[in-house]
Design a protein around this motif. Structure first.
Motif, PDB file in Angstrom:
ATOM      1  N   ASP A   1      46.730  36.046  40.116  1.00 42.83           N
ATOM      2  CA  ASP A   1      47.671  36.142  38.991  1.00 42.83           C
ATOM      3  C   ASP A   1      47.499  37.438  38.218  1.00 42.83           C
ATOM      4  OD1 ASP A   1      48.691  33.592  39.507  1.00 42.83           O
ATOM      5  OD2 ASP A   1      46.989  32.660  38.483  1.00 42.83           O
ATOM      6  N   TYR A   2      46.794  38.375  38.815  1.00 45.12           N
ATOM      7  CA  TYR A   2      46.533  39.636  38.111  1.00 45.12           C
ATOM      8  C   TYR A   2      47.843  40.336  37.765  1.00 45.12           C
ATOM      9  CZ  TYR A   2      44.595  44.262  37.134  1.00 45.12           C
ATOM     10  OH  TYR A   2      44.266  45.449  36.533  1.00 45.12           O
ATOM     11  N   TRP A   3      47.904  40.952  36.575  1.00 46.41           N
ATOM     12  CA  TRP A   3      49.144  41.568  36.100  1.00 46.41           C
ATOM     13  C   TRP A   3      49.523  42.834  36.882  1.00 46.41           C
ATOM     14  CZ3 TRP A   3      48.550  46.576  34.466  1.00 46.41           C
ATOM     15  CH2 TRP A   3      47.266  46.973  34.082  1.00 46.41           C
ATOM     16  N   GLY A   4      48.542  43.526  37.417  1.00 44.87           N
ATOM     17  CA  GLY A   4      48.817  44.791  38.111  1.00 44.87           C
ATOM     18  C   GLY A   4      48.841  44.604  39.609  1.00 44.87           C
TER      19      GLY A   4
ATOM     20  N   ASP B   1      41.906  32.220  33.023  1.00 46.85           N
ATOM     21  CA  ASP B   1      41.967  30.784  32.713  1.00 46.85           C
ATOM     22  C   ASP B   1      43.324  30.404  32.131  1.00 46.85           C
ATOM     23  OD1 ASP B   1      41.820  31.996  30.246  1.00 46.85           O
ATOM     24  OD2 ASP B   1      40.127  30.830  29.491  1.00 46.85           O
ATOM     25  N   GLY B   2      44.285  31.323  32.169  1.00 47.57           N
ATOM     26  CA  GLY B   2      45.641  31.023  31.724  1.00 47.57           C
ATOM     27  C   GLY B   2      45.913  31.383  30.282  1.00 47.57           C
ATOM     28  N   GLU B   3      44.886  31.736  29.521  1.00 42.78           N
ATOM     29  CA  GLU B   3      45.070  32.117  28.114  1.00 42.78           C
ATOM     30  C   GLU B   3      45.845  33.435  28.027  1.00 42.78           C
ATOM     31  OE1 GLU B   3      43.538  30.795  24.812  1.00 42.78           O
ATOM     32  OE2 GLU B   3      44.210  29.219  26.180  1.00 42.78           O
TER      33      GLU B   3
ATOM     34  N   GLY C   1      40.806  40.891  34.738  1.00 45.17           N
ATOM     35  CA  GLY C   1      40.699  41.863  35.823  1.00 45.17           C
ATOM     36  C   GLY C   1      41.199  41.371  37.169  1.00 45.17           C
ATOM     37  N   PRO C   2      41.169  42.256  38.171  1.00 44.97           N
ATOM     38  CA  PRO C   2      41.709  41.931  39.502  1.00 44.97           C
ATOM     39  C   PRO C   2      40.871  40.911  40.283  1.00 44.97           C
ATOM     40  CG  PRO C   2      40.783  44.153  39.465  1.00 44.97           C
ATOM     41  CD  PRO C   2      40.780  43.669  38.058  1.00 44.97           C
TER      42      PRO C   2
ATOM     43  N   GLU D   1      48.994  38.338  47.899  1.00 47.71           N
ATOM     44  CA  GLU D   1      49.624  39.555  48.409  1.00 47.71           C
ATOM     45  C   GLU D   1      48.665  40.430  49.194  1.00 47.71           C
ATOM     46  OE1 GLU D   1      51.653  41.791  45.393  1.00 47.71           O
ATOM     47  OE2 GLU D   1      52.360  39.934  44.475  1.00 47.71           O
ATOM     48  N   GLY D   2      47.384  40.412  48.816  1.00 49.70           N
ATOM     49  CA  GLY D   2      46.417  41.301  49.439  1.00 49.70           C
ATOM     50  C   GLY D   2      45.954  40.783  50.784  1.00 49.70           C
ATOM     51  N   GLY D   3      44.968  41.502  51.381  1.00 54.83           N
ATOM     52  CA  GLY D   3      44.434  41.066  52.655  1.00 54.83           C
ATOM     53  C   GLY D   3      43.423  39.955  52.468  1.00 54.83           C
TER      54      GLY D   3
END
Lengths: 335, 556
Positions: free
Chosen positions: B248-251, B116-118, B227-228, B39-41
């Protein structure tokens, strides 16, 4: 010859051992040190004591030295705690050495490629414009401190003109590493941009570092060629009608090169001193840079391994020079 | 000769070919080592770091350069709100203490995974706390410094008692006693949450001693957080650390695909690199450069000061300092305002107490002691200390955010002291070459030192300075108030009611400034961070804890 080499190698071991004792004693006599550097403002007498004990720094100095020596002969010089924390000091040395070698070779190439022809030409045209200009140039090379020249070069060519990078060794972030010599790595992996980028980063530090060896090699070449030019065998060669190329290559330069080779050898050893300053000014990640950072951060394992390695290299380079001497001048072998 | 030359040429060619054959480019097909769209640049933010990171496992780190990197990779249960020192939600969205403040219940954020998907859940959080509390002797002595200091040790001595997963997304943390530090101290970068799988597979706790340093396990080279950004590589030969966007960052996703930290120890080289556009920013520019940097089109972001510079006094070494009148006279001799104006950057202020005004418990009624030469002289006379001699030390080879120019500050204060008749013997030692040791070992009568807060808590300031009676630099055990001060600090720290606790700290600050005077608060100095004109979205943090995920470079 073999006996000569073996004897010199044995001397090398003794030199390194004696130096390690002196170095250890000196580092231990410095105020502050590892514990302060690790704990900073947060240190309390308790935490200081616990860390001192854990690192064995509460032991008598001879005990600490013995422990260091036992580990060092097995290749364990301890772990960096300032320059690159957590990395074994020997690994750090091996990783940084290619940078310094790359820089030193570049500097030496610049110095030799300029000094030899200029020295020869200056001697052949003694008193001429070229001779005088080159002499002044070499005087400047000797007189101007390396770090000052490094600052000047950086200011003009990197900051003002923007032609060269300000610092570092490579901008290309995804270059493949093979040998640790970045220019060579780029060539081997056909990553031309990485190689060119590394070369650009070498230009200014190499010129700065080349200033002193250039001056010394130039002056010795000039003086040596002047001596040889007056020799009978040169006159004889001329009278035999040999071409000037043959006289220059086979008779003048070959004889004049003996003291020059000695000078190159000595300068190679001394390059490390200049490299500390040059690498620091250009943030060039070699062992000189690590040495100055190691001192500020009281990173004793790094200081020890680098200083001992540098001494070893210095002795080895001189050994190589002695061998080369024998190769160039067969008379030396028979003595 | 010809044969020898040919042989050499053949050998050289063979060698080059062999090496060439072994050396394959490891570049990815897209020709970049950077992020992968998302999504980012696709920009890269390049930051000039002043030193190499200690280790990528933040639990074993203690320096700002390491935390600057790990802060982009990891998150804690609670986080500092951008641009302030206040704590806000992190991996926990809510928290609540029990009545006596010894059990804290944290509700975790849904839908968060480690890179790592955890899954990030209560079990993962407790695995982290158990791992932090369970350190071997080597780690306890040095690398686990933040835990040892903030959690007051290990085992029975520790503030930490247990972590219990009461359901999948709820955690109960039990501590030994109520403390004002909780839960703010959980915002420390050291206590960020790591993937339990990575911790286990990377033998995270296997720290060993090697010579005069520590050797860290695999986990410390391959950090995995929520983190991001994610860790990409540490190119030690070229002194760069590269982070890659965590898609895959949540925020909100990071704006740049990559962050590159270039390690440049020399400050003037960092500035030159910024001016040459080889880096986008660096931290703690020297205040004398601020104007020049701004004139060059860069943005100097001055943070609110979250620090204190003080003059320490040692009544054990110099018995005359045991007399309150002498300590008060020294305070009256100092021209704080003058020094601040002449030596510190814009935004610096004279200090009235040992904490900045953003900390809860700061007493806003106190004013910095104004200079009064006559009163100082008369107090010295009353105390019979007209011939007072002080060994007054300052550090060399260092600048600190609260002390940009130690020598100049020392000179200014020395002049002040001499004007009231005090004989000053100036001493200087390198920061790591005897200065910190000297302060700790009580080698100076007076010295300059300071502190940048770790988190928003009065205890993090005055508790650090005077809380431990038996071992503090001010040697308060040699005074008649030391024990009482230490006790009062403990009482305030253990008071659960926030309003009551704040009032206690305000009162304590007043007593320290007017009644006890264990040392002299001098100033609060704002540190800055500089970025070039292409950079947008940087939120400067008073704790120097910037997150770079909001930063864009050149509008990308």
């Amino acid at each position: 010859m073999l006996r000569f080499i073996v004897r010199r190698l044995l001397q090398l071991v003794l030199v390194i051992f004696a130096l390690s004792v002196l170095l250890f004693a000196w580092l231990k006599s410095l105020p502050g040190g590892t514990v302060s550097a690790m704990l900073g403002e947060r240190a309390t007498p308790e935490s200081r004591e616990a860390l001192t004990k854990e690192l064995g720094l509460d032991q008598p100095i001879p005990v600490q030295y013995w422990s260091f020596l036992k580990r060092a002969v097995q290749g364990d010089f301890g772990v960096s705690n300032g320059v690159q924390p957590g990395t074994p000091a020997l690994d750090l040395l091996l990783e940084r050495f290619p940078a310094t070698i790359e820089l030193s070779i570049s500097a030496l190439l610049v110095a030799v490629l300029l000094a030899l022809p200029l020295g020869y030409l200056a001697a052949r045209r003694r008193g001429g414009i070229l001779d005088n200009v080159a002499i002044v140039g070499s005087l400047v090379g000797v007189a101007v401190p390396v770090f000052f020249l490094a600052f000047l070069l950086k200011y003009w060519f990197a900051i003002e003109l923007g032609w060269m990078p300000v610092s570092g060794r490579q901008e290309v972030g995804n270059a493949t590493r093979v040998t640790g010599f970045f220019v060579l790595d780029g060539l081997l992996t056909r990553e031309w941009d990485a190689s060119l980028d590394a070369l650009k980063h070498l230009v200014l530090p190499a010129i700065a570092l080349a200033s002193i060896p250039f001056a010394m090699i130039f002056r010795i070449t000039r003086a040596s060629v002047l001596d040889v030019l007056d020799e009978d065998f040169v006159r004889t060669a001329r009278s035999k009608g040999l071409t000037s190329r043959v006289i220059r290559g086979r008779h003048i330069m070959r004889n004049a090169l003996l003291p020059v080779i000695t000078a190159i050898g000595l300068q190679t050893g001394l390059l490390l001193g200049g490299a500390i300053l040059t690498e620091t000014v250009f943030n060039f990640p070699g062992i000189g840079n690590a040495l100055s950072e190691g001192f500020t951060k009281r990173d004793y394992p790094v200081l020890q391994v680098i200083i001992l390695a540098a001494a070893g290299v210095y002795v080895l380079v001189n050994l190589v020079v002695d061998i080369l001497y024998a190769v160039v001048d067969p008379r030396v072998r028979t003595r | 000769m010809t044969v020898r030359k040919s042989t050499s040429a053949v050998l050289l060619t063979a060698f080059a070919l062999t090496l060439g054959a072994c050396a394959e480019s490891e570049r990815s097909d897209d020709g970049s080592g950077g992020g992968s769209g998302g999504e980012g640049g696709d920009g890269t933010f390049t930051f000039g770091a002043a030193g190499a990171p200690e280790v990528f496992d933040p639990f074993y780190a203690s320096d700002g350069e390491t935390f600057r990197i790990t802060r982009q990779i990891f998150e804690g249960l609670v986080e500092v709100k951008p641009g302030s020192a206040e704590i806000g939600p992190g991996l926990a969205t809510e928290w609540e203490p029990n009545e006596d403040g010894t059990k804290w219940t944290f509700t975790l954020r849904d839908g968060v995974t480690f890179s790592d998907g955890e899954e990030m859940n209560a079990e993962a959080i407790c695995a982290n706390f158990e791992r932090m509390a369970d350190q071997n002797e080597t780690a306890q002595a040095g690398p686990a410094e933040y835990w040892a200091y903030s959690m007051e040790g290990f085992g029975e001595d520790s503030l930490y008692r247990s972590c219990e997963a009461t359901d999948d997304m709820t955690v109960d943390l039990t501590i030994a006693r109520p403390t004002s530090k909780f839960p703010a101290l959980l915002s420390l970068s050291s206590f960020a949450m790591q993937s339990p799988k990575a911790l286990e597979e990377g033998n995270a706790n296997e720290v060993t001693k090697q010579g005069e340093g520590f050797s860290y396990p695999e986990n410390a080279q391959n950090p995995v957080g929520t983190g991001p950004y994610t860790f990409e590589k540490y190119d030690t030969a070229n002194k760069t650390v590269t982070l890659k966007r965590n898609d895959d960052y949540w925020g909100e996703k990071a704006k740049n695909a990559e962050i590159v930290f270039k390690i440049i120890p020399d400050e003037s080289t960092r500035r030159q690199e910024l001016e040459a556009d080889s880096i986008n920013g660096y931290d703690l520019p020297n205040p004398v450069d601020w104007k020049g940097l701004e004139d060059g089109g860069n943005q100097v972001e001055v943070r609110p000061a979250f620090n204190i510079l003080y003059m320490g006094l040692n009544p054990e070494r110099n018995e005359k300092l045991q007399d309150k009148k002498v300590r008060e006279a020294i305070g009256l001799a100092l021209d704080r305002e003058g020094m601040v104006k002449a030596q510190l950057p814009e935004g610096a202020v004279a200090a009235s107490q040992f904490m900045p005004d953003t900390v809860q418990g700061y007493n806003s009624e106190l004013q910095p002691t104004e200079r009064d030469v006559e009163k100082a002289k008369s107090l010295l006379k009353e105390a019979g200390a007209e011939d007072l001699e002080l060994t007054f030390a300052y550090p060399s080879e260092v600048t600190r955010p609260y002390m940009p120019n130690p020598q100049k500050i020392h000179e200014a204060l020395t002049n002040n002291l001499e004007e009231v008749g005090i004989t000053v013997k100036a001493v200087t030692k390198p920061w790591n070459g005897g200065y910190l040791d000297g302060v700790d070992n009580g080698q100076f009568d007076a010295w300059l030192l300071g502190w940048t807060g770790d988190y928003d808590s009065a205890d993090n300031f005055i508790g650090t300075f005077f809380g431990n009676l038996e071992s503090n630099d001010f040697q308060t055990s040699a005074t008649d108030f030391g024990e009482q001060l230490s006790q009062e600090i403990k009482e305030a720290d253990q008071t659960v009611d926030e309003a009551e606790r704040t009032a206690m700290y305000e009162e304590l600050n007043k007593k320290i400034a007017e009644e006890y005077i264990p040392g002299l608060p001098i100033s609060h100095s704002p540190p800055a961070i500089v970025v070039n004109e292409d950079v947008e979205g940087l939120v400067a943090s008073p704790l120097t804890a910037e997150e770079f995920s909001t930063v864009t470079v050149g509008g990308k």
